[in-house]
Design a protein around this motif. Structure first.
Motif, PDB file in Angstrom:
ATOM      1  N   GLU A  38       0.954  -1.118  -0.035  1.00 59.43           N
ATOM      2  CA  GLU A  38       0.075  -0.090  -0.015  1.00 59.43           C
ATOM      3  C   GLU A  38       0.886   1.474  -0.098  1.00 59.43           C
ATOM      4  OE1 GLU A  38      -3.065   2.054   2.940  1.00 59.43           O
ATOM      5  OE2 GLU A  38      -3.267  -0.011   3.003  1.00 59.43           O
ATOM      6  N   ASP A  39       0.635   2.011  -0.908  1.00 61.76           N
ATOM      7  CA  ASP A  39       1.357   3.410  -1.093  1.00 61.76           C
ATOM      8  C   ASP A  39       3.072   3.098  -1.233  1.00 61.76           C
ATOM      9  OD1 ASP A  39       1.588   6.018  -1.428  1.00 61.76           O
ATOM     10  OD2 ASP A  39       2.387   6.348   0.822  1.00 61.76           O
ATOM     11  N   GLY A  40       3.137   1.894  -1.750  1.00 62.55           N
ATOM     12  CA  GLY A  40       4.744   1.713  -1.837  1.00 62.55           C
ATOM     13  C   GLY A  40       5.477   0.809  -0.777  1.00 62.55           C
ATOM     14  N   CYS A  41       4.644   0.833   0.257  1.00 54.92           N
ATOM     15  CA  CYS A  41       5.117   0.004   1.535  1.00 54.92           C
ATOM     16  C   CYS A  41       4.462  -1.269   1.724  1.00 54.92           C
ATOM     17  CB  CYS A  41       4.924   0.962   2.556  1.00 54.92           C
ATOM     18  SG  CYS A  41       6.092   2.583   2.415  1.00 54.92           S
ATOM     19  N   VAL A  42       5.065  -2.103   2.569  1.00 50.78           N
ATOM     20  CA  VAL A  42       4.327  -3.418   2.904  1.00 50.78           C
ATOM     21  C   VAL A  42       3.168  -3.180   3.988  1.00 50.78           C
ATOM     22  CG1 VAL A  42       4.655  -5.479   4.000  1.00 50.78           C
ATOM     23  CG2 VAL A  42       6.445  -4.572   2.489  1.00 50.78           C
ATOM     24  N   ALA A  43       2.076  -3.479   3.764  1.00 46.52           N
ATOM     25  CA  ALA A  43       0.892  -3.339   4.324  1.00 46.52           C
ATOM     26  C   ALA A  43       0.488  -4.715   5.325  1.00 46.52           C
ATOM     27  CB  ALA A  43      -0.345  -2.900   3.920  1.00 46.52           C
ATOM     28  N   ASP A  44       0.835  -5.877   4.539  1.00 40.52           N
ATOM     29  CA  ASP A  44       0.468  -7.167   5.169  1.00 40.52           C
ATOM     30  C   ASP A  44       1.586  -7.913   5.345  1.00 40.52           C
ATOM     31  OD1 ASP A  44      -0.707  -9.717   5.560  1.00 40.52           O
ATOM     32  OD2 ASP A  44      -2.193  -9.365   4.176  1.00 40.52           O
ATOM     33  N   TRP A  45       2.206  -8.146   6.269  1.00 46.60           N
ATOM     34  CA  TRP A  45       3.501  -8.776   6.444  1.00 46.60           C
ATOM     35  C   TRP A  45       3.429 -10.139   6.431  1.00 46.60           C
ATOM     36  CZ3 TRP A  45       8.354  -7.048   5.883  1.00 46.60           C
ATOM     37  CH2 TRP A  45       8.488  -5.574   5.889  1.00 46.60           C
ATOM     38  N   ASP A  46       2.247 -10.709   6.759  1.00 45.94           N
ATOM     39  CA  ASP A  46       2.171 -12.031   6.779  1.00 45.94           C
ATOM     40  C   ASP A  46       2.382 -12.803   5.184  1.00 45.94           C
ATOM     41  OD1 ASP A  46       1.644 -12.304   9.400  1.00 45.94           O
ATOM     42  OD2 ASP A  46      -0.468 -12.337   9.252  1.00 45.94           O
ATOM     43  N   MET A  47       1.563 -11.840   4.373  1.00 49.63           N
ATOM     44  CA  MET A  47       1.469 -12.204   2.880  1.00 49.63           C
ATOM     45  C   MET A  47       2.892 -12.040   2.360  1.00 49.63           C
ATOM     46  SD  MET A  47      -1.190 -13.905   2.272  1.00 49.63           S
ATOM     47  CE  MET A  47      -1.096 -14.475   3.937  1.00 49.63           C
ATOM     48  N   THR A  48       3.610 -11.042   2.848  1.00 54.11           N
ATOM     49  CA  THR A  48       4.910 -10.584   2.248  1.00 54.11           C
ATOM     50  C   THR A  48       5.894 -11.497   2.508  1.00 54.11           C
ATOM     51  OG1 THR A  48       4.416  -8.248   2.364  1.00 54.11           O
ATOM     52  CG2 THR A  48       6.695  -8.893   2.391  1.00 54.11           C
ATOM     53  N   VAL A  49       5.774 -12.189   3.705  1.00 53.75           N
ATOM     54  CA  VAL A  49       6.618 -13.289   4.072  1.00 53.75           C
ATOM     55  C   VAL A  49       6.622 -14.469   3.450  1.00 53.75           C
ATOM     56  CG1 VAL A  49       7.281 -14.994   6.088  1.00 53.75           C
ATOM     57  CG2 VAL A  49       6.826 -12.627   6.624  1.00 53.75           C
TER      58      VAL A  49
END
Length: 450
Positions: free
Chosen positions: A73-84
């Motif tokens: 979101e807005d170029g930054c990670v908003a959902d860390w669980d999915m990012t992992v």
């Protein structure tokens, strides 16, 4: 200053660091010292009940009830669980490596919040178990990839367009601005154009067979039938068509848009997945002009959300590329302005639009009369799209960079706040860059790469 981290050695060979460059559309991953990432996977995930899907093949496979979403979101990670899960897929399934054996360098936007920085360190050490970690500003890495310690980095991506001044490896945050008027906003204009022309976007996966037809004639295609396909999946697949149109048909005028100016340019035809094809004229330019003049091409109810306060010159986010550049230069010290406009680095996938470089140069020439404008826009599309990753690859492979790593023991002693103490203070990174003999070392690195 912490003791330099010794270079890991296994079987007589040095163990390279892993570099991850997460973007709004693509996540790039690979080994430091290489000229391009080994993996570029979509920064999206599919969810079907309790099942999570990542990676090109799984994401583009039609499954009943599978929703497509983004953790950014807005170029930054908003959902860390999915990012992992996306990072783990990149490391284990694409790089075929164990994260515990490699230091990890991750790039970040200049507006990344502190909580995200600490969370990234926590995940790196506690979930991936890396021996060392570092967060590097993407703009600094992009400038580094072009062999420039000082540059005005103009990054036009899919979800975010940003302008970041970098002076001797240090990001000037007060003069860094970003907005949501980027590639995805062009896609919104394209969708509006096709809706106006009553063109139905039939995704590739739905087309079984098609017959050639004359321009403007109805499509003659046999379509596959799927049950319970979600709207988010269909929109995700339609996005591929929009991107194909941008890459092959869209163009940016080298001067501010006028109907008379656009009408003198050649027309181009585009064939949709179902075989329907049409010739496009001025529309090739009206859908890209919002990158530079969004206020003249509003979309009722479809405009991107206003960016956070301070992210654009007046906090509204309603600024095109040229306005962001002008505001950024004006916010810099007078003595630095000439050097910055003479070292403009243009990167990002959307900057590959035909005519984008020429338009940026023309607009800057009018905005800064009397100054020498020089824009460096890598001609190779991979270099343009992967500039942040390439810079991180060079940075993490430098022998002088070893003192910058945050070791696992340091993290265990201090905690996640160590990333704020070590990574947010870029003065030490400036020293490393300065020790490269005015980037001569980096020049040799790049010569070896290319």
């Amino acid at each position: 200053m912490a003791n330099p981290l010794p270079q890991a050695v296994y079987g007589g060979d040095e163990i390279s660091a892993v570099v991850i460059d997460p973007g709004s559309t693509w996540t790039r991953a690979g080994f430091a010292g290489e000229d391009s990432p080994k993996a570029a996977i979509p920064t999206f995930y599919g969810r079907e009940g309790d099942k999570i899907y990542v990676g090109d093949n799984d994401l583009h496979t039609a499954r009943p009830g599978m929703e497509i979403a983004s953790p950014m979101e807005d170029g930054c990670v908003a959902d860390w669980d999915m990012t992992v899960k996306i990072w783990d897929y990149a490391l284990s399934k694409r790089l075929y490596t164990d994260a515990k054996e490699h230091p990890l360098l991750v790039t970040e936007p200049s507006w990344n919040p502190s909580k995200n920085r600490e969370k990234a360190a926590e995940i790196a050490f506690e979930q991936f178990g890396v021996p060392a970690f570092y967060l590097a500003k993407e703009a600094v890495c992009s400038a580094f990839a072009c062999g420039k310690p000082t540059a005005l980095v103009v990054d036009i991506g899919s979800a975010v367009a940003s302008v970041t001044p970098v002076i001797d490896g240090l990001v000037l945050k007060k003069a860094s601005f970003h907005s949501n008027f980027a590639g995805d906003y062009v896609n919104l204009h394209l969708k509006n154009l096709f809706r106006t022309k009553e063109i139905e976007l039939t995704p590739h996966f739905m087309v079984s067979r098609k017959q050639p037809v004359e321009p403007g004639q109805p499509a003659q295609a046999t379509l596959r039938v799927f049950d319970n396909i979600t709207p988010s999946f269909i929109e995700f697949e339609r996005g591929r068509i929009l991107n194909e149109f941008k890459e092959s048909t869209s163009q940016v005028l080298d001067l501010p848009y006028t109907e008379a100016g656009a009408s003198t340019r050649p027309v181009r035809s585009f064939e949709f997945p179902d075989g329907y094809n049409l010739v496009f004229g001025n529309e090739r330019f009206t859908t890209t002009e919002p990158l530079f003049q969004p206020q003249l091409f509003p979309l009722d109810g479809s405009a991107p959300a206003t960016t956070q306060s301070g992210s654009s010159p007046d906090g509204s986010g309603a600024h095109g590329i040229t306005e962001l550049i002008t505001a950024s230069i004006a916010a810099c010290d007078v003595d630095a302005r000439a050097n910055l406009v003479n070292n403009v680095v243009l990167i990002g996938g959307t900057s590959l639009l035909t005519g984008c470089t020429e338009r940026a140069n023309a607009d800057m020439t009018r905005s800064f009369p009397g100054m020498k404008i020089r824009i460096q826009a890598p001609g190779n599309s991979s270099e343009r799209k992967f500039a942040g990753w390439i810079g991180g690859s060079i940075l993490a492979s430098l022998g002088t960079f070893h003192q910058m790593w945050i070791g696992k023991k340091e993290y265990e002693e201090v905690g996640a706040v160590i990333v704020e103490k070590r990574c947010i203070c870029e003065r030490r990174l400036c020293t490393i860059i300065a020790n490269c003999d005015n980037m001569e070392h980096v020049g040799h690195e790049l010569d070896d790469f290319w």
